[in-house]
Design a protein around this motif. Structure first.
Motif, PDB file in Angstrom:
ATOM      1  N   GLU A 189       8.793  90.283  40.835  1.00 47.19           N
ATOM      2  CA  GLU A 189       8.114  91.066  41.895  1.00 47.19           C
ATOM      3  C   GLU A 189       7.043  90.236  42.585  1.00 47.19           C
ATOM      4  OE1 GLU A 189       8.872  92.427  38.734  1.00 47.19           O
ATOM      5  OE2 GLU A 189       7.499  94.141  38.656  1.00 47.19           O
TER       6      GLU A 189
ATOM      7  N   ILE B  48      20.881  88.305  27.274  1.00 49.63           N
ATOM      8  CA  ILE B  48      21.954  87.520  27.905  1.00 49.63           C
ATOM      9  C   ILE B  48      21.395  86.200  28.452  1.00 49.63           C
ATOM     10  CG2 ILE B  48      23.730  87.518  29.717  1.00 49.63           C
ATOM     11  CD1 ILE B  48      23.837  90.611  29.442  1.00 49.63           C
TER      12      ILE B  48
ATOM     13  N   TYR C 147      18.997 103.881  37.025  1.00 52.37           N
ATOM     14  CA  TYR C 147      19.382 102.499  36.685  1.00 52.37           C
ATOM     15  C   TYR C 147      20.648 102.119  37.457  1.00 52.37           C
ATOM     16  CZ  TYR C 147      21.365  98.689  33.881  1.00 52.37           C
ATOM     17  OH  TYR C 147      21.929  97.498  33.478  1.00 52.37           O
TER      18      TYR C 147
ATOM     19  N   VAL D  44      27.076  94.887  26.311  1.00 51.30           N
ATOM     20  CA  VAL D  44      27.092  93.560  25.691  1.00 51.30           C
ATOM     21  C   VAL D  44      26.379  93.637  24.325  1.00 51.30           C
ATOM     22  CG1 VAL D  44      26.561  91.120  26.052  1.00 51.30           C
ATOM     23  CG2 VAL D  44      26.948  92.616  28.042  1.00 51.30           C
TER      24      VAL D  44
ATOM     25  N   TYR E 247      10.624  96.100  25.195  1.00 52.91           N
ATOM     26  CA  TYR E 247      10.886  96.063  23.746  1.00 52.91           C
ATOM     27  C   TYR E 247      10.132  94.880  23.166  1.00 52.91           C
ATOM     28  CZ  TYR E 247      14.715  92.738  24.895  1.00 52.91           C
ATOM     29  OH  TYR E 247      15.461  91.691  25.363  1.00 52.91           O
TER      30      TYR E 247
ATOM     31  N   ASP F 176      10.738  84.483  33.234  1.00 47.55           N
ATOM     32  CA  ASP F 176      10.771  85.827  32.636  1.00 47.55           C
ATOM     33  C   ASP F 176       9.322  86.315  32.622  1.00 47.55           C
ATOM     34  OD1 ASP F 176      12.996  87.230  30.395  1.00 47.55           O
ATOM     35  OD2 ASP F 176      10.935  88.021  30.507  1.00 47.55           O
TER      36      ASP F 176
ATOM     37  N   LYS G 100      21.440  99.164  40.394  1.00 48.45           N
ATOM     38  CA  LYS G 100      22.477  98.126  40.258  1.00 48.45           C
ATOM     39  C   LYS G 100      23.463  98.190  41.427  1.00 48.45           C
ATOM     40  CE  LYS G 100      21.098  96.010  36.604  1.00 48.45           C
ATOM     41  NZ  LYS G 100      20.717  94.595  36.656  1.00 48.45           N
TER      42      LYS G 100
HETATM   43  N1  LIG Z   1      23.150  94.041  27.714  1.00 51.56           N
HETATM   44  C1  LIG Z   1      23.998  94.875  28.332  1.00 51.56           C
HETATM   45  O1  LIG Z   1      24.805  95.566  27.695  1.00 51.56           O
HETATM   46  C2  LIG Z   1      24.011  94.975  29.827  1.00 51.56           C
HETATM   47  C3  LIG Z   1      24.969  95.813  30.425  1.00 51.56           C
HETATM   48  C4  LIG Z   1      24.995  95.916  31.816  1.00 51.56           C
HETATM   49  C5  LIG Z   1      24.109  95.200  32.592  1.00 51.56           C
HETATM   50  N2  LIG Z   1      23.178  94.401  31.986  1.00 51.56           N
HETATM   51  C6  LIG Z   1      22.252  93.675  32.860  1.00 51.56           C
HETATM   52  O2  LIG Z   1      22.248  92.307  32.466  1.00 51.56           O
HETATM   53  C7  LIG Z   1      20.954  91.744  32.671  1.00 51.56           C
HETATM   54  C8  LIG Z   1      20.428  91.153  31.372  1.00 51.56           C
HETATM   55  O3  LIG Z   1      20.411  92.189  30.396  1.00 51.56           O
HETATM   56  P1  LIG Z   1      19.898  91.963  28.914  1.00 51.56           P
HETATM   57  O4  LIG Z   1      20.734  92.808  28.034  1.00 51.56           O
HETATM   58  O5  LIG Z   1      19.769  90.512  28.642  1.00 51.56           O
HETATM   59  O6  LIG Z   1      18.470  92.664  29.033  1.00 51.56           O
HETATM   60  P2  LIG Z   1      17.050  92.167  28.508  1.00 51.56           P
HETATM   61  O7  LIG Z   1      16.103  93.300  28.743  1.00 51.56           O
HETATM   62  O8  LIG Z   1      17.164  91.633  27.128  1.00 51.56           O
HETATM   63  O9  LIG Z   1      16.722  90.972  29.484  1.00 51.56           O
HETATM   64  C9  LIG Z   1      16.096  91.124  30.742  1.00 51.56           C
HETATM   65  C10 LIG Z   1      14.923  90.175  30.776  1.00 51.56           C
HETATM   66  O10 LIG Z   1      14.336  90.271  32.068  1.00 51.56           O
HETATM   67  C11 LIG Z   1      12.932  90.275  31.941  1.00 51.56           C
HETATM   68  N3  LIG Z   1      12.387  90.984  33.088  1.00 51.56           N
HETATM   69  C12 LIG Z   1      12.482  92.310  33.352  1.00 51.56           C
HETATM   70  N4  LIG Z   1      11.864  92.577  34.509  1.00 51.56           N
HETATM   71  C13 LIG Z   1      11.406  91.403  34.979  1.00 51.56           C
HETATM   72  C14 LIG Z   1      10.690  91.021  36.138  1.00 51.56           C
HETATM   73  N5  LIG Z   1      10.320  91.936  37.031  1.00 51.56           N
HETATM   74  N6  LIG Z   1      10.379  89.712  36.324  1.00 51.56           N
HETATM   75  C15 LIG Z   1      10.750  88.781  35.410  1.00 51.56           C
HETATM   76  N7  LIG Z   1      11.409  89.083  34.286  1.00 51.56           N
HETATM   77  C16 LIG Z   1      11.742  90.373  34.074  1.00 51.56           C
HETATM   78  C17 LIG Z   1      12.636  90.972  30.619  1.00 51.56           C
HETATM   79  O11 LIG Z   1      11.398  90.578  30.082  1.00 51.56           O
HETATM   80  C18 LIG Z   1      13.822  90.543  29.769  1.00 51.56           C
HETATM   81  O12 LIG Z   1      13.491  89.424  28.980  1.00 51.56           O
HETATM   82  C19 LIG Z   1      20.088  92.881  33.204  1.00 51.56           C
HETATM   83  O13 LIG Z   1      20.100  92.802  34.614  1.00 51.56           O
HETATM   84  C20 LIG Z   1      20.816  94.130  32.754  1.00 51.56           C
HETATM   85  O14 LIG Z   1      20.546  95.229  33.594  1.00 51.56           O
HETATM   86  C21 LIG Z   1      23.112  94.272  30.631  1.00 51.56           C
END
Ligand SMILES: NC(=O)c1ccc[n+]([C@@H]2O[C@H](COP(=O)([O-])OP(=O)(O)OC[C@H]3O[C@@H](n4cnc5c(N)ncnc54)[C@H](O)[C@@H]3O)[C@@H](O)[C@H]2O)c1
Length: 346
Positions: free
Chosen positions: A73, A17, A162, A192, A42, A36, A166
């Motif tokens: 963090e 996203i 999880y 998404v 993954y 990031d 949230k």
């Molecule tokens: N994709 C979905 O369907 C969905 C649904 C509900 C909620 N979300 C939430 O939306 C947000 C984005 O989701 P996404 O699908 O793009 O996931 P994603 O895993 O592709 O993206 C998350 C990014 O955050 C980075 N990240 C994780 N921990 C980190 C940290 N401690 N410091 C810095 N970077 C960090 C990861 O490297 C990753 O690139 C997340 O908070 C996720 O929980 C996504």
């Protein structure tokens, strides 16, 4: 004017996203600072490819973009980012995503989603951010069976860690919103999907298996329903929220407290397409687009999973005059077109 005046800080920009949002906001003329930690939950190459793609667009169109590999963090490094760039808006998308993985590696959820989230919001307080937006999830509805899910429902029965993290984000955001006047908008995303999506989610897992004649595991014997939400629609919601910080709800009644708004500048919204899709229909549509039949292995429901999701988006519509609307037929077509091209090049 300084090249980085009034930037928007997006955490998790190498993610699915975050990458789509960064591109769109850049094209709309915003200055974007992306961070990031590029963790290996993954394929890291996919995350690097997403950053490369943003960089390419930014360079060719002379857009204002800067990326730093920083973990949320890491409070010292994160504070430095706020000090250097003085963002006007902060969008927190960095998190350990995924329901199923929270049973395998719960600690990573505490670190990124609680400690990391705390560091982000604490800097929002320190640097007096005008608009804080963060990703929540449909998972917070957990054991709630009152469908379609409404923000007005209580969400006190999580079925995964999880979801707990949230929901905790939403609670932390409310306290900061009340104590420090921080305008905070939480967006509960519903499944998404789309180009550049996540390898741990059904569209990519299934497409990859179908293309390579591998079996797909279909949980709860296919009796699952998901409110699939197309990435461009989610990005549109996020862009509109950038221009509309949360405000106090003048009609808020503390005797009948509505969980989606407050006496503080705090809002919560479902972000879903509100057109739930049966899993077997979803697989049929994928087969049609991939051009091959799936080899299906039925399995029981997995721990942590919910059987059905469906979003009521009336509040979102009232707030930004927009709701996700891309039909699954079209969204999956775009996804499979992208996936075929991407997987043949990588
Ligand atoms: N994709 C979905 O369907 C969905 C649904 C509900 C909620 N979300 C939430 O939306 C947000 C984005 O989701 P996404 O699908 O793009 O996931 P994603 O895993 O592709 O993206 C998350 C990014 O955050 C980075 N990240 C994780 N921990 C980190 C940290 N401690 N410091 C810095 N970077 C960090 C990861 O490297 C990753 O690139 C997340 O908070 C996720 O929980 C996504």
């Amino acid at each position: 004017m300084n090249k980085f005046d009034d930037p928007i800080l997006i955490t998790g920009t190498a993610g699915f996203i975050g990458h789509a949002l960064a591109k769109e906001l850049l094209i709309r003329g915003e200055t974007i600072i992306g961070i990031d930690n590029l963790n290996d939950y993954y394929d890291v190459n996919l995350k690097i490819s997403r950053i490369e793609e943003i960089k390419k667009i930014a360079n060719t169109m002379n857009l204002k973009w800067k990326f730093h590999k920083v973990s949320i963090e890491d409070s010292l490094k994160l504070k430095k980012i706020f000090e250097i760039y003085q963002p006007k808006i902060v969008i927190n998308l960095a998190a350990q995503a995924g329901v199923r993985y929270s049973l395998k590696n719960p600690k990573s959820y505490i670190e990124s989603n609680l400690t990391g989230f705390f560091n982000v919001i604490e800097n929002c307080r320190l640097f007096k951010i005008k608009n804080f937006i963060y990703a929540s999830s449909s998972s917070v509805y957990g054991g709630n069976r009152n469908l379609p899910y409404s923000e007005k429902n209580e969400v006190n029965h999580p079925v995964s860690l999880y979801a707990v993290t949230k929901k905790s984000n939403e609670l932390i955001a409310h306290s900061y919103s009340h104590l420090y006047g921080l305008p905070a908008t939480g967006l509960r995303f519903f499944t998404v999907y789309g180009p550049w999506g996540r390898p741990d989610m059904a569209p990519m897992i299934f497409s990859n298996a179908i293309l390579n004649d591998l079996p797909i595991e279909v949980y709860n014997y296919g009796k699952m329903i998901r409110d699939f939400t197309y990435i461009d629609d989610v990005v549109e919601v996020l862009c509109r929220c950038c221009h509309k910080p949360a405000t106090i709800d003048e009609k808020f009644d503390p005797k009948i407290p509505n969980p989606s708004s407050s006496f503080a500048p705090y809002r919560l919204f479902n972000v879903g397409c509100s057109k739930p899709v049966n899993l077997m229909r979803f697989i049929k549509l994928l087969e049609k687009n991939v051009g091959k039949k799936a080899r299906i292995k039925f399995k029981p429901l997995q721990d942590g999973d919910v059987i059905e999701t469906s979003a009521n988006t009336d509040l979102l519509n009232d707030w930004i005059d927009y709701v996700p609307n891309t039909e699954i037929e079209l969204g999956l077509k775009y996804f499979v077109e992208w996936y075929k091209k991407f997987s043949s090049q990588n």
